[in-house]
Write a protein that holds these residues in place. Structure first.
Motif, short mmCIF file in Angstrom:
data_model
loop_
_atom_site.label_atom_id
_atom_site.label_comp_id
_atom_site.label_asym_id
_atom_site.label_seq_id
_atom_site.Cartn_x
_atom_site.Cartn_y
_atom_site.Cartn_z
N ASP A 309 2.24 -8.81 -19.75
CA ASP A 309 2.27 -10.14 -20.36
C ASP A 309 1.75 -10.14 -21.79
O ASP A 309 2.14 -11.00 -22.60
N SER A 310 0.89 -9.20 -22.14
CA SER A 310 0.38 -9.10 -23.51
C SER A 310 1.35 -8.34 -24.43
O SER A 310 1.16 -8.33 -25.65
N GLY A 311 2.38 -7.70 -23.84
CA GLY A 311 3.33 -6.93 -24.62
C GLY A 311 2.92 -5.50 -24.86
O GLY A 311 3.64 -4.75 -25.53
N LEU A 312 1.75 -5.10 -24.32
CA LEU A 312 1.32 -3.71 -24.49
C LEU A 312 2.30 -2.76 -23.80
O LEU A 312 2.56 -1.65 -24.28
N LEU A 313 2.85 -3.20 -22.69
CA LEU A 313 3.93 -2.49 -22.01
C LEU A 313 5.14 -3.40 -21.93
O LEU A 313 5.00 -4.60 -21.62
N THR A 314 6.31 -2.86 -22.21
CA THR A 314 7.54 -3.60 -21.99
C THR A 314 8.49 -2.76 -21.13
O THR A 314 8.45 -1.53 -21.17
N MET A 315 9.30 -3.45 -20.37
CA MET A 315 10.27 -2.78 -19.52
C MET A 315 11.47 -2.37 -20.36
O MET A 315 12.02 -3.18 -21.11
N LYS A 316 11.88 -1.12 -20.25
CA LYS A 316 13.06 -0.66 -21.00
C LYS A 316 14.29 -1.47 -20.63
O LYS A 316 15.04 -1.91 -21.49
N ASP A 317 14.52 -1.61 -19.34
CA ASP A 317 15.66 -2.37 -18.83
C ASP A 317 15.14 -3.69 -18.29
O ASP A 317 14.53 -3.74 -17.23
N GLN A 318 15.37 -4.77 -19.03
CA GLN A 318 14.82 -6.07 -18.64
C GLN A 318 15.34 -6.57 -17.30
O GLN A 318 14.71 -7.41 -16.66
N ALA A 319 16.46 -6.03 -16.86
CA ALA A 319 16.99 -6.42 -15.55
C ALA A 319 16.02 -6.04 -14.44
O ALA A 319 16.01 -6.66 -13.37
N ASN A 320 15.19 -5.03 -14.69
CA ASN A 320 14.23 -4.59 -13.67
C ASN A 320 13.13 -5.63 -13.42
O ASN A 320 12.45 -5.58 -12.39
N MET A 321 12.94 -6.54 -14.37
CA MET A 321 11.90 -7.55 -14.20
C MET A 321 12.22 -8.51 -13.06
O MET A 321 11.32 -9.09 -12.46
N ALA A 322 13.50 -8.67 -12.76
CA ALA A 322 13.90 -9.63 -11.73
C ALA A 322 14.07 -8.99 -10.36
O ALA A 322 14.16 -9.68 -9.35
N LYS A 323 14.08 -7.66 -10.30
CA LYS A 323 14.28 -6.97 -9.04
C LYS A 323 12.98 -6.92 -8.23
O LYS A 323 11.89 -7.04 -8.77
N ALA A 324 13.12 -6.69 -6.93
CA ALA A 324 11.96 -6.52 -6.06
C ALA A 324 11.66 -5.04 -5.92
O ALA A 324 12.57 -4.22 -5.73
N TRP A 325 10.36 -4.67 -6.01
CA TRP A 325 9.96 -3.27 -6.02
C TRP A 325 8.91 -3.01 -4.94
O TRP A 325 8.00 -3.81 -4.74
N THR A 326 9.05 -1.87 -4.28
CA THR A 326 8.07 -1.46 -3.27
C THR A 326 7.03 -0.55 -3.91
O THR A 326 7.29 0.09 -4.95
N PRO A 327 5.83 -0.45 -3.31
CA PRO A 327 4.77 0.36 -3.92
C PRO A 327 5.11 1.83 -4.09
O PRO A 327 4.51 2.50 -4.94
N ASP A 328 6.06 2.36 -3.31
CA ASP A 328 6.38 3.79 -3.42
C ASP A 328 7.48 4.07 -4.43
O ASP A 328 7.88 5.23 -4.60
N SER A 329 7.96 3.06 -5.14
CA SER A 329 9.00 3.28 -6.15
C SER A 329 8.39 3.88 -7.41
O SER A 329 7.24 3.61 -7.75
#
Length: 399
Positions: A309-329
């Protein structure tokens, strides 16, 4: 079924150490800077992030008298110290056992509650949600005696914990169709597994209850107990309770994950959160705990959310922000490892700004004073409901 790996005793000892967490988090950071992985590191956002956290610290604790980041803060939500009601004995060691019974079970029930769940406390007439709500609910569940074999004592023991059911948890956490709690079965499984561990693990051998971890530590270390020894006791005593994780022989490695490029990545978030939460009762019982600065920051969604949220890290592929992720991914493993690494960097900058040493102002205080709250505040600014920036599919045993 857990996955089996082959490790020597020395390799197991290493992977169950804060040093291994820091080493692997540095590898993930280096990989990220090299352009691999899911995230981009934006160095120009470091100072603004540090400044944001410093502002939160000064707002929360203007005198800089900050307790360790631990479960005890949640028991005091609303300005009421609910843990005081358990102080019914002058035996300092037994009081410590009672408080350790309480806090160990409470931490195991602390994984994310979900966005809508809340707990109503009759005595205050207030509703509490998220971590504070889970803390208050778990305290009243403990007080009910449902975790004890005799159902009357304020304690948790092997038989009582193994008998806890999903219906018990739903009752004490006020779970309904309109008030759903994420991961009920996973939480119950952890309590049941803790009961089995208390009945057979040497860490708890002096009484078949979680609080006897203090007796184990005294036996090994006397009156001066290293914080890293508390963590190792937690890992040794509770390692076997985690479901479906990676094991080396008969040793369940706990919060350790298999990354496709980096092999084993240890994080041990919940175990360190628990370690921080054990320190207060141990010190209140008259024992010295040193080396708290050797433990790491906590890779959970408030600290990790702050970085996104601070922008220190950004997602390369913004589509990944909407996907659901499991802890082992791989994505979540990288996010959590980057959280550990960058909390060290943020912590060092905050210590420098406040003219504090790591010993006087360890990460345990920086988390409590600043980064955890900063993560919550910025999430509330960014999203209705203050949800984390990533969609995490939790089973109630990681976050």
């Amino acid at each position: 079924m857990s996955k089996q790996v082959t490790l020597s005793n020395n390799e197991i000892n290493y992977i169950l150490s804060p040093q291994a967490i820091r080493d692997s988090s540095k590898k993930v950071f280096d990989m990220t800077v090299a352009g691999d992985g899911y995230f981009t590191f934006n160095a120009d956002k470091m100072q603004p992030t540090v400044n944001y956290v410093l502002d939160v610290i000064r707002k929360n604790y203007p005198d800089l008298k900050i307790p360790f980041h631990s479960r005890w803060g949640h028991f005091r939500v609303g300005g009421v110290d609910r843990s005081k009601q358990f102080e019914t004995t002058t035996d300092k060691l037994e009081l410590a056992r009672i408080k350790l019974d309480l806090v160990i079970t409470s931490v195991l029930l602390d994984a994310g509650a979900g966005a809508t769940w809340k707990y109503f406390e009759e005595s205050s007439g207030k509703h509490f949600n998220r971590s504070e709500g889970l803390g208050v609910a778990s305290l009243y569940m403990f007080k009910s005696g449902v975790m004890s074999s005799d159902k009357k004592s304020w304690k948790a023991d092997a038989a009582g914990l193994q008998a806890v059911t999903a219906a018990d948890l739903e009752k004490h956490f006020q779970v309904t169709a309109e008030n759903p709690l994420v991961g009920v079965q996973g939480r119950v499984q952890l309590l049941n597994n803790l009961g089995r561990a208390c009945g057979r693990n040497p860490v708890f051998k002096k009484g078949n209850r979680p609080g006897n971890i203090i007796d184990h530590l005294i036996e090994k270390h006397g009156n001066k107990i290293p914080a890293t020894a508390v963590l190792r006791a937690v890992l040794d005593g509770l390692g076997e309770i985690w479901p479906g994780r990676i094991s080396a022989g008969d040793v369940n490695l706990g919060d350790v994950w298999q990354h496709s490029k980096l092999n084993l990545v240890p994080i041990h978030k919940l175990s360190q959160w628990m370690t921080y939460s054990l320190l207060e009762p141990i010190m209140e019982a008259g024992f010295e705990v040193d080396g708290v600065e050797g433990l790491t920051g906590l890779a959970e969604y408030r600290n990790g959310g702050l970085l996104i949220d601070s922008g220190l890290l950004t997602m390369k592929d913004q589509a990944n922000m909407a996907k659901a992720w499991t802890p082992d991914s791989d994505l979540i493993i990288e996010w959590r490892s980057l959280t550990v690494y960058l909390l060290d960097q943020i912590g060092a900058e905050i210590q420098k700004s406040l003219n504090k040493s790591p010993q006087d102002f360890p990460l345990a205080k920086i988390l409590e004073g600043g980064t955890w709250w900063a993560g919550r505040f910025i999430a509330q600014e960014k999203r209705a409901g203050g949800n984390p920036p990533l969609n995490i599919q939790s089973d109630g045993t990681v976050f």
